[in-house]
Design an enzyme around this catalytic site. Structure first.
Site, PDB file in Angstrom:
ATOM      1  N   LYS A 228     -43.512 -29.809  29.661  1.00  0.00           N
ATOM      2  CA  LYS A 228     -43.307 -29.215  31.002  1.00  0.00           C
ATOM      3  C   LYS A 228     -44.377 -28.151  31.248  1.00  0.00           C
ATOM      4  CE  LYS A 228     -40.131 -25.754  31.407  1.00  0.00           C
ATOM      5  NZ  LYS A 228     -40.581 -24.507  32.048  1.00  0.00           N
ATOM      6  N   ASN A 229     -44.629 -27.292  30.263  1.00  0.00           N
ATOM      7  CA  ASN A 229     -45.523 -26.149  30.473  1.00  0.00           C
ATOM      8  C   ASN A 229     -47.009 -26.489  30.399  1.00  0.00           C
ATOM      9  OD1 ASN A 229     -43.231 -24.723  30.899  1.00  0.00           O
ATOM     10  ND2 ASN A 229     -43.336 -23.489  29.039  1.00  0.00           N
TER      11      ASN A 229
ATOM     12  N   ASP B 277     -40.081 -18.478  23.458  1.00  0.00           N
ATOM     13  CA  ASP B 277     -39.292 -19.619  23.952  1.00  0.00           C
ATOM     14  C   ASP B 277     -38.466 -20.280  22.860  1.00  0.00           C
ATOM     15  OD1 ASP B 277     -41.651 -20.830  26.480  1.00  0.00           O
ATOM     16  OD2 ASP B 277     -40.276 -19.128  26.405  1.00  0.00           O
TER      17      ASP B 277
ATOM     18  N   CYS C 140     -36.290 -13.508  37.398  1.00  0.00           N
ATOM     19  CA  CYS C 140     -35.274 -14.459  36.905  1.00  0.00           C
ATOM     20  C   CYS C 140     -34.476 -13.692  35.844  1.00  0.00           C
ATOM     21  CB  CYS C 140     -35.929 -15.703  36.347  1.00  0.00           C
ATOM     22  SG  CYS C 140     -36.839 -15.349  34.851  1.00  0.00           S
TER      23      CYS C 140
ATOM     24  N   ARG D  71     -40.583 -10.406  35.767  1.00  0.00           N
ATOM     25  CA  ARG D  71     -41.601 -11.449  35.914  1.00  0.00           C
ATOM     26  C   ARG D  71     -42.562 -11.132  37.067  1.00  0.00           C
ATOM     27  NH1 ARG D  71     -39.527 -16.540  33.639  1.00  0.00           N
ATOM     28  NH2 ARG D  71     -41.717 -16.942  33.247  1.00  0.00           N
TER      29      ARG D  71
ATOM     30  N   ARG E  43     -33.759 -28.342  33.771  1.00  0.00           N
ATOM     31  CA  ARG E  43     -35.061 -27.865  34.241  1.00  0.00           C
ATOM     32  C   ARG E  43     -36.152 -28.217  33.243  1.00  0.00           C
ATOM     33  NH1 ARG E  43     -35.590 -21.980  36.654  1.00  0.00           N
ATOM     34  NH2 ARG E  43     -37.682 -22.765  36.491  1.00  0.00           N
TER      35      ARG E  43
HETATM   36  C1  EPZ Z   1     -45.072 -18.835  30.531  1.00  0.00           C
HETATM   37  O1  EPZ Z   1     -44.509 -17.995  31.517  1.00  0.00           O
HETATM   38  C2  EPZ Z   1     -44.047 -19.923  30.256  1.00  0.00           C
HETATM   39  N1  EPZ Z   1     -43.798 -20.681  31.489  1.00  0.00           N
HETATM   40  C3  EPZ Z   1     -42.740 -19.286  29.779  1.00  0.00           C
HETATM   41  O2  EPZ Z   1     -41.845 -20.340  29.455  1.00  0.00           O
HETATM   42  C4  EPZ Z   1     -43.033 -18.497  28.495  1.00  0.00           C
HETATM   43  O3  EPZ Z   1     -41.842 -17.851  28.081  1.00  0.00           O
HETATM   44  C5  EPZ Z   1     -44.114 -17.450  28.796  1.00  0.00           C
HETATM   45  O4  EPZ Z   1     -45.299 -18.111  29.302  1.00  0.00           O
HETATM   46  C6  EPZ Z   1     -44.509 -16.666  27.551  1.00  0.00           C
HETATM   47  O5  EPZ Z   1     -44.946 -17.546  26.558  1.00  0.00           O
HETATM   48  C7  EPZ Z   1     -44.652 -21.670  31.830  1.00  0.00           C
HETATM   49  O6  EPZ Z   1     -45.623 -21.952  31.135  1.00  0.00           O
HETATM   50  C8  EPZ Z   1     -44.335 -22.420  33.080  1.00  0.00           C
HETATM   51  P1  EPZ Z   1     -46.565 -14.646  30.868  1.00  0.00           P
HETATM   52  P2  EPZ Z   1     -45.431 -16.871  32.244  1.00  0.00           P
HETATM   53  O7  EPZ Z   1     -47.339 -14.402  32.105  1.00  0.00           O
HETATM   54  O8  EPZ Z   1     -46.782 -17.390  32.463  1.00  0.00           O
HETATM   55  C9  EPZ Z   1     -45.600 -10.137  31.887  1.00  0.00           C
HETATM   56  C10 EPZ Z   1     -39.922 -21.635  29.691  1.00  0.00           C
HETATM   57  O9  EPZ Z   1     -38.809 -21.471  29.211  1.00  0.00           O
HETATM   58  N2  EPZ Z   1     -46.415 -10.318  33.094  1.00  0.00           N
HETATM   59  O10 EPZ Z   1     -47.275 -15.001  29.595  1.00  0.00           O
HETATM   60  O11 EPZ Z   1     -44.665 -16.360  33.400  1.00  0.00           O
HETATM   61  C11 EPZ Z   1     -44.309 -10.943  31.943  1.00  0.00           C
HETATM   62  O12 EPZ Z   1     -43.322 -10.242  32.687  1.00  0.00           O
HETATM   63  C12 EPZ Z   1     -40.675 -20.456  30.279  1.00  0.00           C
HETATM   64  O13 EPZ Z   1     -40.537 -22.738  29.713  1.00  0.00           O
HETATM   65  C13 EPZ Z   1     -46.716  -9.195  33.877  1.00  0.00           C
HETATM   66  O14 EPZ Z   1     -46.286  -8.092  33.563  1.00  0.00           O
HETATM   67  O15 EPZ Z   1     -45.440 -15.747  31.121  1.00  0.00           O
HETATM   68  C14 EPZ Z   1     -43.954 -11.090  30.493  1.00  0.00           C
HETATM   69  O16 EPZ Z   1     -43.298  -9.918  30.058  1.00  0.00           O
HETATM   70  C15 EPZ Z   1     -39.819 -19.200  30.290  1.00  0.00           C
HETATM   71  N3  EPZ Z   1     -47.450  -9.362  35.001  1.00  0.00           N
HETATM   72  C16 EPZ Z   1     -45.326 -11.189  29.802  1.00  0.00           C
HETATM   73  O17 EPZ Z   1     -46.284 -10.674  30.747  1.00  0.00           O
HETATM   74  C17 EPZ Z   1     -47.929 -10.586  35.395  1.00  0.00           C
HETATM   75  O18 EPZ Z   1     -48.613 -10.671  36.426  1.00  0.00           O
HETATM   76  C18 EPZ Z   1     -45.719 -12.606  29.453  1.00  0.00           C
HETATM   77  O19 EPZ Z   1     -45.636 -13.363  30.630  1.00  0.00           O
HETATM   78  C19 EPZ Z   1     -47.614 -11.714  34.589  1.00  0.00           C
HETATM   79  C20 EPZ Z   1     -46.867 -11.553  33.439  1.00  0.00           C
END
Ligand code: EPZ
Length: 420
Positions: free
Chosen positions: A22-23, A308, A118, A123, A400
């Site tokens: 998915k990711n 995850d 969420c 996020r 999902r």
């Molecule tokens: C991706 O989400 C994955 N989703 C998530 O999987 C996964 O948990 C996450 O990466 C971390 O590995 C997809 O790939 C679709 P991040 P993403 O930006 O890109 C903070 C699942 O279950 N952050 O690496 O949203 C954020 O709040 C999902 O498949 C900011 O502060 O994760 C988090 O604390 C859940 N500002 C950290 O960075 C931003 O602009 C990591 O988030 C963006 C992120």
């Protein structure tokens, strides 16, 4: 709303074929906005988030011809592409923000709703916006929408992303593909799904090179060519299935995923006592009679222990012969599964971002509530190893991101059925 009825305990045995990731599929689907020619994507998992992304691409006027039978689709740019990603779709899936980079790069403007937070955390998307701004994006935020545009073209730049972020790295790579000149992105996330995205784009004629552990160089090109590409296997489904075998003293052959990409997780499973025999694009795992505890487990960005799989490992450590501690370092609220595991009899205490798991739990079936995608699958794992019947509500969270989960689990020995 569908629910699962699961009767435990069970012993996992047999083979399972991992679905497409998915990711990896989500950013690859978003990147089809960069193309003028038809693109075929194969090995797509039939899960809700993918159909949401398809609906989003259709709402932007891309023509999508799905072939559900062989899990593939063709995307053709026909009419004028729209550049507004509506709230109705974006609110259901945060990854919708990934259309921002390609729309800007190709169509010089984009309006996307702010993705809602969420359950697992606020996020925010500030990192996405700051990074795209350095490539020349101008934007304002009004009525919950990001209104972005660029004067002529995005211009390549040398950017250090201030915090490792999967989505930000993906958005910046997508934005740089057709930008003018050279972009260097530093402090990138390096999940295998991001490498799958850059492999896909390079196959279509993009010019992307990983020049350092977390550094990627992109030279903008004029256009991308028509290709057909098969998405990699799902890393988190693979980890989840491996944990199911470890949890139930089972033995499972997991096919369709390269074990080298989850070395950290497999090393942890060996530490709790599992035996693992690696193959090329598969591996076999034998669960231990007695799960050993792990003093300290910290979630980290890839290649560290993935957030995850945090909930799923917590379920496993409930059966360990001693105390374990899991620290969640990526999201601010990712312990939604703890109160549900406690209902099954697990002895877990939370202190800030640490969960202390006492172990030696004798779990008994109960009624459970799913919350986020990965917490929900941790409940499925707990229910299959608990004594008696469990009912898990709101399995739409699972739909999902896990393709035909109950079918796959039934085939390897779990007593599970879906009530619609
Ligand atoms: C991706 O989400 C994955 N989703 C998530 O999987 C996964 O948990 C996450 O990466 C971390 O590995 C997809 O790939 C679709 P991040 P993403 O930006 O890109 C903070 C699942 O279950 N952050 O690496 O949203 C954020 O709040 C999902 O498949 C900011 O502060 O994760 C988090 O604390 C859940 N500002 C950290 O960075 C931003 O602009 C990591 O988030 C963006 C992120």
């Amino acid at each position: 709303m569908d629910k699962f009825i699961i009767k435990g305990p069970c012993k996992i045995k047999g083979d399972v074929l991992i679905s497409g990731s998915k990711n990896a599929a989500l950013p690859i689907l978003a990147s089809t906005l960069l193309f003028d020619k038809p693109v075929e994507i194969k090995n797509l998992p039939q899960v809700k988030d993918i159909s949401t992304m398809i609906s989003l691409l259709k709402s932007l006027n891309l023509k999508v011809i799905e072939n559900k039978k062989n899990k593939s689709l063709k995307i053709i740019k026909s009419k004028r592409v729209k550049t507004v990603a509506p709230y109705s779709l974006v609110k259901t899936m945060r990854a919708s923000i990934l259309v921002l980079g390609p729309l800007l790069s190709k169509y010089k403007k984009a309006t996307t709703s702010m993705p809602g937070g969420c359950l697992i955390g606020a996020r925010p998307v500030g990192l996405h916006l700051n990074t795209l701004k350095k490539l020349g994006m101008k934007y304002n935020i009004r009525n919950g929408y990001i209104n972005a545009h660029v004067k002529n073209n995005l211009i390549g730049a040398d950017i250090k992303i201030s915090k490792i972020s999967v989505g930000t790295t993906e958005n910046a790579i997508l934005a740089s593909c057709l930008a003018k000149g050279k972009t260097v992105l530093r402090n990138c996330a390096i999940e295998p799904e991001i490498k799958d995205l850059t492999n896909f784009l390079n196959k279509a004629g993009a010019n992307i090179k990983w020049t350092g552990k977390r550094t990627v160089k992109i030279i903008g090109v004029e256009s991308l060519k028509s290709i057909s590409y098969s998405v990699m296997g799902d890393r988190i489904e693979t980890g989840t299935m491996a944990i199911a075998a470890a949890l139930t003293n089972g033995n499972l052959k997991i096919k369709g995923f390269n074990p080298k990409l989850i070395n950290t997780e497999l090393e942890i499973l060996k530490k709790i006592g599992a035996k693992i025999i690696n193959g090329k694009n598969e591996f076999t795992i034998y669960g231990p009679k007695q799960v050993k505890n792990i003093k300290n487990l910290n979630t980290k960005e890839y290649p560290g222990f993935p957030t995850d799989l945090q909930a799923q490992f917590m379920t496993l450590l409930c059966k360990a012969n001693g105390r374990s501690i899991i620290t969640e370092n990526i999201f601010e609220n990712r312990f939604m599964h703890v109160s549900e595991l406690q209902r099954l009899g697990a002895k877990i205490f939370i202190k800030n971002n640490k969960a202390i798991i006492e172990g030696n739990s004798h779990l008994e079936g109960a009624e459970l509530m799913s919350s986020d995608l990965r917490a929900s699958v941790a409940l499925v794992l707990a229910a299959m190893s608990a004594k008696g019947k469990s009912i898990i509500q709101r399995v739409y969270h699972l739909d999902r991101g896990y393709e035909k989960l109950e079918k796959k689990l039934k085939k390897i020995g779990v007593n599970i059925k879906r009530l619609t």
